[in-house]
Design an enzyme around this catalytic site. Structure first.
Site, PDB file in Angstrom:
ATOM      1  N   CYS A  28      -1.182   5.866   9.739  1.00  0.00           N
ATOM      2  CA  CYS A  28       0.020   5.150  10.175  1.00  0.00           C
ATOM      3  C   CYS A  28      -0.338   3.832  10.823  1.00  0.00           C
ATOM      4  O   CYS A  28      -1.199   3.781  11.694  1.00  0.00           O
ATOM      5  CB  CYS A  28       0.747   5.911  11.272  1.00  0.00           C
ATOM      6  SG  CYS A  28       1.499   7.384  10.767  1.00  0.00           S
ATOM      7  N   CYS A  38       1.036  -2.051  15.948  1.00  0.00           N
ATOM      8  CA  CYS A  38       1.081  -1.820  14.501  1.00  0.00           C
ATOM      9  C   CYS A  38       0.435  -2.966  13.742  1.00  0.00           C
ATOM     10  O   CYS A  38       0.771  -4.131  13.946  1.00  0.00           O
ATOM     11  CB  CYS A  38       2.532  -1.660  14.059  1.00  0.00           C
ATOM     12  SG  CYS A  38       2.714  -1.540  12.274  1.00  0.00           S
ATOM     13  N   CYS A  74       5.967  -4.826  16.337  1.00  0.00           N
ATOM     14  CA  CYS A  74       5.535  -3.787  17.268  1.00  0.00           C
ATOM     15  C   CYS A  74       4.063  -4.052  17.595  1.00  0.00           C
ATOM     16  O   CYS A  74       3.260  -4.284  16.691  1.00  0.00           O
ATOM     17  CB  CYS A  74       5.732  -2.413  16.658  1.00  0.00           C
ATOM     18  SG  CYS A  74       7.440  -2.159  16.148  1.00  0.00           S
ATOM     19  N   CYS A 107       3.525   8.547   1.313  1.00  0.00           N
ATOM     20  CA  CYS A 107       4.033   7.566   2.280  1.00  0.00           C
ATOM     21  C   CYS A 107       4.216   6.246   1.549  1.00  0.00           C
ATOM     22  O   CYS A 107       3.239   5.665   1.078  1.00  0.00           O
ATOM     23  CB  CYS A 107       3.006   7.454   3.417  1.00  0.00           C
ATOM     24  SG  CYS A 107       3.435   6.236   4.647  1.00  0.00           S
ATOM     25  N   CYS A 112       6.159  -6.817   7.503  1.00  0.00           N
ATOM     26  CA  CYS A 112       7.310  -6.403   8.307  1.00  0.00           C
ATOM     27  C   CYS A 112       7.698  -7.563   9.212  1.00  0.00           C
ATOM     28  O   CYS A 112       6.818  -8.240   9.752  1.00  0.00           O
ATOM     29  CB  CYS A 112       6.938  -5.178   9.154  1.00  0.00           C
ATOM     30  SG  CYS A 112       8.332  -4.496  10.073  1.00  0.00           S
ATOM     31  N   GLU A 128       0.821  -1.202   0.000  1.00  0.00           N
ATOM     32  CA  GLU A 128       0.000   0.000   0.000  1.00  0.00           C
ATOM     33  C   GLU A 128       0.861   1.261   0.000  1.00  0.00           C
ATOM     34  O   GLU A 128       1.937   1.303   0.598  1.00  0.00           O
ATOM     35  CB  GLU A 128      -0.940  -0.008   1.202  1.00  0.00           C
ATOM     36  CG  GLU A 128      -1.972  -1.108   1.058  1.00  0.00           C
ATOM     37  CD  GLU A 128      -2.998  -1.138   2.162  1.00  0.00           C
ATOM     38  OE1 GLU A 128      -4.189  -1.201   1.832  1.00  0.00           O
ATOM     39  OE2 GLU A 128      -2.630  -1.103   3.340  1.00  0.00           O
TER      40      GLU A 128
END
Ligand code: SAH
Ligand code: SF4
Length: 397
Positions: free
Chosen positions: A375, A145, A142, A131, A138, A118
């Site tokens: 985010c 997230c 975290c 962004c 990933c 994305e």
């Protein structure tokens, strides 16, 4: 109102299973070598590479036929050997606040899998920020997230990173020719003025490709976005920070989020490997820092976890001596998360402590919430669907 465009009226250049490699993402030297493979004699390679570079990155063309200063037979040979790759746009969502999110499907990797990533565009009055993602998913986890919950991970190639910028320019009509022909040019001169590597993935775990991509994006004869307008955000891969300073030279953002190792261990598990003191020592060494060139510290506001007055005071102490600004990010919730966003007054009180200590600390207003573009919310829908399908299959087995 959210609008979802699925089949775009002008499909990008994408041919499934095309065996021809893409020229997008090659450094200047690699592009000159590619010219050699298309039969260009050695002495002309640099010159031809310069012409092709200009067409691809300054003019934004998607076919060799448009490269009018290159002879027809060479154009044909180039077309037989290469493509000017763009990812397939699976969907484009436009938020009520103008934020746009694209779900992009990549060309098949060596195992034939076609991953999705994305990219988000956030227009503001005085700037437009794109962004971009550096990985599919990933490897870090975290706990606040959404991307960190995605199982599937691979590094993006330099071409796949650069192509996000090119696709966004196509869609918001931000190539120089579009702007010149525009009767109402944007206030900042361009629609996309800044790039942040804050989409999916940890950029410092994909160092070489990110480095090449930033080199290409910042090249003054091409996309021409200066390194001062490109910010690399890391969760704190300490050993790579000096290398980033020496070899990449973009602006740096650090995802801090906690003021003690105990809290940060919980939020950013990588902190167990590289604790706060080591992280901040690496920041102090980052080259070229000054009041005009500060490190951005990102701090997600989580209710009852990291948002107390004591946290704010500790943060001020930690940042002492580092040219810094702080981005307070209201937590963006996602389905299944254990966290809540701090109350508005708590965020304001926190920001006030920082401001009084001399740290500009804008509270980042969440953008594109209605399209899950904020985010940490990025996680490709098809990945979720596949997971759901898998579960259904497993349940049925
Ligand atoms: N992996 C890199 C860059 C991508 S994340 C990094 O961690 O820095 C970009 C930013 O979004 C980081 O500061 C990250 O901590 C923040 N973020 C992640 N999930 C979030 C959420 N749910 N709400 C608000 N910010 C979040
Ligand atoms: Fe990865 Fe950054 Fe999300 Fe952490 S915050 S899981 S490092 S994308």
């Amino acid at each position: 109102m959210t609008s979802l465009v699925n089949r775009l009226e002008a499909p990008p250049r994408y041919i499934p299973n095309d065996p021809r490699p893409s020229l997008v993402g090659l450094t200047r030297q690699a592009l000159a070598d590619a010219m050699g493979r298309a039969g260009v004699p050695e002495k002309q390679r640099r010159m031809r590479a310069g012409q092709v570079w200009h067409w691809i990155y300054h003019r934004g063309v998607t076919s060799f036929a448009e490269m009018t200063n290159i002879a027809g037979d060479l154009r044909q040979r180039l077309d037989e050997s290469f493509v000017i790759g763009r990812p397939e746009i699976v969907s484009e969502q436009i938020s009520s606040d103008g934020t746009r999110k694209w779900l992009l499907r990549l060309s098949p990797d060596e195992r034939g899998a076609r991953h999705e990533i994305e990219t988000v565009y956030i227009p503001e009055e005085d700037r437009g920020t794109l962004c971009i993602s550096s990985q599919v998913g990933c490897t870090l986890t975290c706990t606040f997230c959404h991307t960190g919950t995605q199982k599937l991970v691979r590094n993006l190639t330099a071409g796949e990173i650069v192509a996000q910028v090119m696709t966004a320019r196509d869609r918001v009509k931000d190539w120089p020719r579009d702007i010149e022909a525009n009767p109402n040019p944007p206030p900042a001169g361009r629609y996309i003025t800044n790039i942040v590597l804050m989409g999916m993935g940890e950029p410092l775990y994909n160092f070489d490709n990110v480095k090449d991509a930033i080199e290409i994006i910042s090249d003054g004869e091409g996309l021409s976005l200066s390194k001062r307008r490109i910010t690399l955000s890391t969760s704190g891969v300490v050993p790579e920070i000096p290398r980033a300073g020496a070899e990449i030279g973009s602006m740096l953002a650090i995802s801090l989020h906690g003021t003690t190792d105990e809290i940060r261990n919980r939020l950013v598990p990588l902190n167990r490997k590289y604790p706060i003191a080591e992280l901040l020592a690496a920041c102090r060494q980052y080259p070229g820092l000054s009041n005009a060139r500060r490190i951005t510290f990102e701090y997600v506001m989580l209710k009852g976890v990291n948002d107390s007055l004591a946290d704010a005071k500790r943060l001020v102490q930690l940042l002492k001596g580092i040219p810094a600004k702080v981005n307070l990010i209201p937590f963006n919730p996602w389905p299944g998360t254990q966290y809540e966003c701090s109350d508005w007054e708590t965020i304001e009180t926190f920001a006030e402590v920082l401001n009084r200590a001399g740290y500009a600390s804008p509270v980042r207003t969440p953008r594109g919430r209605d399209i899950m573009a904020a985010c940490g919310q990025l996680k490709s829908e098809s990945q979720k669907l596949r997971a759901r399908e898998r579960m259904a299959l497993e349940a049925g087995a």
